[in-house]
Structure formats: C-alpha cells, structure tokens
Design an enzyme around this catalytic site. Structure first.
Site, PDB file in Angstrom:
ATOM      1  N   THR A 167       0.871  -1.193   0.000  1.00  0.00           N
ATOM      2  CA  THR A 167       0.000   0.000   0.000  1.00  0.00           C
ATOM      3  C   THR A 167       0.899   1.231   0.000  1.00  0.00           C
ATOM      4  O   THR A 167       2.011   1.186   0.527  1.00  0.00           O
ATOM      5  CB  THR A 167      -0.887  -0.039   1.261  1.00  0.00           C
ATOM      6  OG1 THR A 167      -1.869  -1.042   1.067  1.00  0.00           O
ATOM      7  CG2 THR A 167      -1.569   1.289   1.538  1.00  0.00           C
ATOM      8  N   ARG A 194     -15.187  -5.516   0.124  1.00  0.00           N
ATOM      9  CA  ARG A 194     -14.449  -5.205   1.354  1.00  0.00           C
ATOM     10  C   ARG A 194     -13.766  -3.838   1.215  1.00  0.00           C
ATOM     11  O   ARG A 194     -13.144  -3.543   0.198  1.00  0.00           O
ATOM     12  CB  ARG A 194     -13.396  -6.282   1.606  1.00  0.00           C
ATOM     13  CG  ARG A 194     -12.544  -6.062   2.864  1.00  0.00           C
ATOM     14  CD  ARG A 194     -11.213  -5.416   2.551  1.00  0.00           C
ATOM     15  NE  ARG A 194     -10.344  -5.349   3.729  1.00  0.00           N
ATOM     16  CZ  ARG A 194      -9.197  -4.668   3.756  1.00  0.00           C
ATOM     17  NH1 ARG A 194      -8.787  -4.016   2.690  1.00  0.00           N
ATOM     18  NH2 ARG A 194      -8.464  -4.643   4.845  1.00  0.00           N
ATOM     19  N   VAL A 195     -13.873  -3.012   2.218  1.00  0.00           N
ATOM     20  CA  VAL A 195     -13.189  -1.721   2.229  1.00  0.00           C
ATOM     21  C   VAL A 195     -12.246  -1.707   3.421  1.00  0.00           C
ATOM     22  O   VAL A 195     -12.626  -2.110   4.528  1.00  0.00           O
ATOM     23  CB  VAL A 195     -14.206  -0.559   2.320  1.00  0.00           C
ATOM     24  CG1 VAL A 195     -13.495   0.773   2.470  1.00  0.00           C
ATOM     25  CG2 VAL A 195     -15.094  -0.548   1.074  1.00  0.00           C
ATOM     26  N   GLY A 196     -11.013  -1.263   3.183  1.00  0.00           N
ATOM     27  CA  GLY A 196     -10.029  -1.210   4.265  1.00  0.00           C
ATOM     28  C   GLY A 196      -9.964   0.157   4.920  1.00  0.00           C
ATOM     29  O   GLY A 196     -10.874   0.993   4.795  1.00  0.00           O
ATOM     30  N   ASP A 197      -8.870   0.387   5.610  1.00  0.00           N
ATOM     31  CA  ASP A 197      -8.694   1.627   6.375  1.00  0.00           C
ATOM     32  C   ASP A 197      -8.308   2.822   5.505  1.00  0.00           C
ATOM     33  O   ASP A 197      -8.585   3.976   5.863  1.00  0.00           O
ATOM     34  CB  ASP A 197      -7.589   1.427   7.420  1.00  0.00           C
ATOM     35  CG  ASP A 197      -6.273   1.024   6.750  1.00  0.00           C
ATOM     36  OD1 ASP A 197      -6.227  -0.054   6.114  1.00  0.00           O
ATOM     37  OD2 ASP A 197      -5.300   1.813   6.817  1.00  0.00           O
ATOM     38  N   THR A 217      -0.519   1.910   7.111  1.00  0.00           N
ATOM     39  CA  THR A 217      -0.504   0.718   6.262  1.00  0.00           C
ATOM     40  C   THR A 217      -0.392  -0.500   7.163  1.00  0.00           C
ATOM     41  O   THR A 217       0.277  -0.454   8.195  1.00  0.00           O
ATOM     42  CB  THR A 217       0.655   0.753   5.252  1.00  0.00           C
ATOM     43  OG1 THR A 217       0.791  -0.558   4.678  1.00  0.00           O
ATOM     44  CG2 THR A 217       1.982   1.157   5.889  1.00  0.00           C
ATOM     45  N   GLY A 218      -1.061  -1.569   6.774  1.00  0.00           N
ATOM     46  CA  GLY A 218      -1.072  -2.779   7.596  1.00  0.00           C
ATOM     47  C   GLY A 218      -2.453  -3.385   7.545  1.00  0.00           C
ATOM     48  O   GLY A 218      -3.215  -3.126   6.602  1.00  0.00           O
ATOM     49  N   GLY A 220      -5.956  -3.581   7.694  1.00  0.00           N
ATOM     50  CA  GLY A 220      -6.957  -2.530   7.754  1.00  0.00           C
ATOM     51  C   GLY A 220      -8.015  -2.740   8.818  1.00  0.00           C
ATOM     52  O   GLY A 220      -8.459  -1.793   9.476  1.00  0.00           O
TER      53      GLY A 220
END
Ligand code: ASP
Length: 296
Positions: A167, A194-197, A217-218, A220
C-alpha cells in the site's frame, strides 16, 4: 523560535514482511515518489499537490499494491481504495471499491474538490469519476502477472491470504499547511466489496494543521478499530513528540486489537516521524533543504 524543518514529503510503500531481495527496488520507488513530491513543492505547489503527485508515482509503479499492480479480490478483480485530506481546511475526499482507473488518488482529490460528499463507493465512484472526465482503465492494463500469481497461490492454499504489503501513502508540509494521501488495492483474496482503512478519515488517512498528518498501512481491519492515524495526531496534540506520538499509536494498536501496521507522520512544523511493528515498511523522505532519508 522558527521551525527547524523545511517543507518536505514523506512517503511509505507499505508495511509487511518484504523479502530482502525486493527491498532495494521498493525503497528506490519510494525515493522517486518523495522526490517527485518535493519537485511539486519546489515549483510552488501545495502540500495537497505534493502528496497527490507522490502517490501517483507509486500508483504507476507495478511493484506496489496501489493503482497498476494492486492486489486482486477473490473474484480476480481490482477494487481500489484511496483518500486525500487537506490539513488546512479538513477537506477530504475518497473512493473505495473503485473499479480500475489509473490514478485513484486523483479521483479522490476530485471528490474532495466537488465538496458535496466525502466518499464514493463502487459503481457510484466509477460514475463520479467518469462525470469528472477520468477514463476507466482496461483491467488487463493494470493487473500484473505478479498479482494474478499471488491470488492463485492464496486460492490454492500455497500462500497465506491477507494483506500483501505495498500500500502507498504520503504526508507533506508546504511550509504552511499539511496534507495526507493513501492508495491501495487492499488485501489479496478479499471479499468483493471489502473496504479497508486507507480511504477512511482518521483510520488510514488523516491531516489537520493543528495536530499532524498521517498515512497508515497494515491490517486494515485492526487500523480501523483504533482510528490509527487520528490517534497518532491526538497523541501529538496531547503533548508528545512526533516520534513518541506514532509509537504510542502503534502501541495502542498492538495492545487493544493485536494489530500490525506502520505509520508515517508529519507534525504541524514539518517534522517527519514513522514507526512500524511489522518486519518491514519501505519509506523515503525528501525536503526542500536537500535533506533525504529512506529505508525499510
Ligand atoms: N491497509 C491496507 C488495507 O487493509 C493494506 C496495506 O496497508 O497493505 O486495505
């Protein structure tokens, strides 16, 4: 006392466990992006302009999990998340589960400028982008052989599913204002939708001239639970140094949700800081006074 820092850009190329042989190329990609962002500042651009440019350079680099080369969902599709935030006004814009477009961060910026909404998803994000004049990309032009291989290895049980690293994000200070931006393909083999951070304000991306700018980053799902970037900024506001603030935020992530991540940060006076509790996080910094550093 005048600030000791110069305007500059700090970027990351993702936290994770990058094999040693791949680290030099990823660090070099981060250096190119940080310098491109610095050139924008040198030409009189704002912090928002600089983080957008730095992230676009990384979106174009197929080694990173953003834009071209981003990881694939369970359905074999690209679903891209990105956000940008202006620390001067708290204006922000994001896209999530966006179908292939070359520069998701540019679309996030258009969302920010449109002012009506702050986050568009999926088909609505695609329609918004096209109304703004962005051309959708032909999916094969953005899906790399490495991304296909990684997905098939995960689906065959030969590799762990999860976040692949790579990312990208940037924070910048133009001498007056802060900005932050983040862009990602998310996680390999993620469920469609799916939605991440990364596109969520205060989770993966945050900027406020009063308390700092950060990109995370990592994993989410863990980053969202503790609002990691906002947390780091609030630690600074409460009196910690920039480095102590990011370390305290990662400590909360680890202790409260057993999370693993990295974060880049810029204080309101342009002081850069970063930390991670993963094995690697590639990063690079370039300032107008010529100062540079990079690593993993
Ligand atoms: N934070 C991203 C996500 O969960 C993945 C990453 O940072 O590599 O979508």
């Amino acid at each position: 006392m005048p600030a000791m820092t110069a305007p500059g850009v700090l970027v990351h190329g993702g936290a994770g466990d990058l094999p040693g042989a791949r680290i030099p190329a990823h660090v070099a990609g981060c250096e190119r992006a940080a310098r491109a962002g610095r050139e924008v500042l040198r030409a009189g651009g704002t912090a928002v302009d600089a983080v957008q440019r730095a992230v676009e350079v990384l979106e174009d680099d197929p080694r990173f999990n953003a834009g071209t080369g981003a990881c694939l969902s369970r359905a074999g599709t690209l679903e891209l998340d990105a956000a940008i935030m202006d620390g001067a006004t708290l204006a922000t814009g994001g896209v999530c589960a966006l179908p292939p477009f070359r520069h998701p961060i540019a679309i996030a910026r258009a969302v920010m400028h449109s002012g009506r909404h702050v986050l568009y998803a999926g088909e609505g994000a695609r329609a918004f982008a096209q109304r703004q004049g962005f051309a959708p990309a032909d999916p094969p032009s953005m899906i790399t052989a490495a991304a296909r291989t990684r997905l098939s290895e995960v689906q065959a049980g030969r590799a762990e599913s999860g976040w692949p690293g790579g990312t990208v994000g940037a924070v910048a200070w133009d001498g007056v204002h802060l900005a932050a931006a983040t862009s990602t393909g998310g996680m390999v083999d993620k469920e469609p939708g799916r939605v991440g951070d990364s596109p969520l304000v205060g989770a993966g991306t945050f900027a406020d001239d009063e308390c700092g700018a950060a990109s995370a980053t990592g994993l989410g799902e863990a980053i969202i639970r503790v609002s990691l970037t906002r947390l780091a900024c609030e630690f600074l506001r409460a009196g910690r140094s920039p480095q102590a603030a990011v370390e305290a935020a990662i400590e909360v992530l680890a202790r409260r949700v057993d999370g693993r991540a990295g974060i880049i940060f810029m204080a309101p006076d342009g002081t850069p800081a970063w930390t991670r509790n993963t094995k690697t996080m590639t990063y690079a910094y370039a300032a107008l006074d010529g100062r540079e550093f990079s690593g993993a």
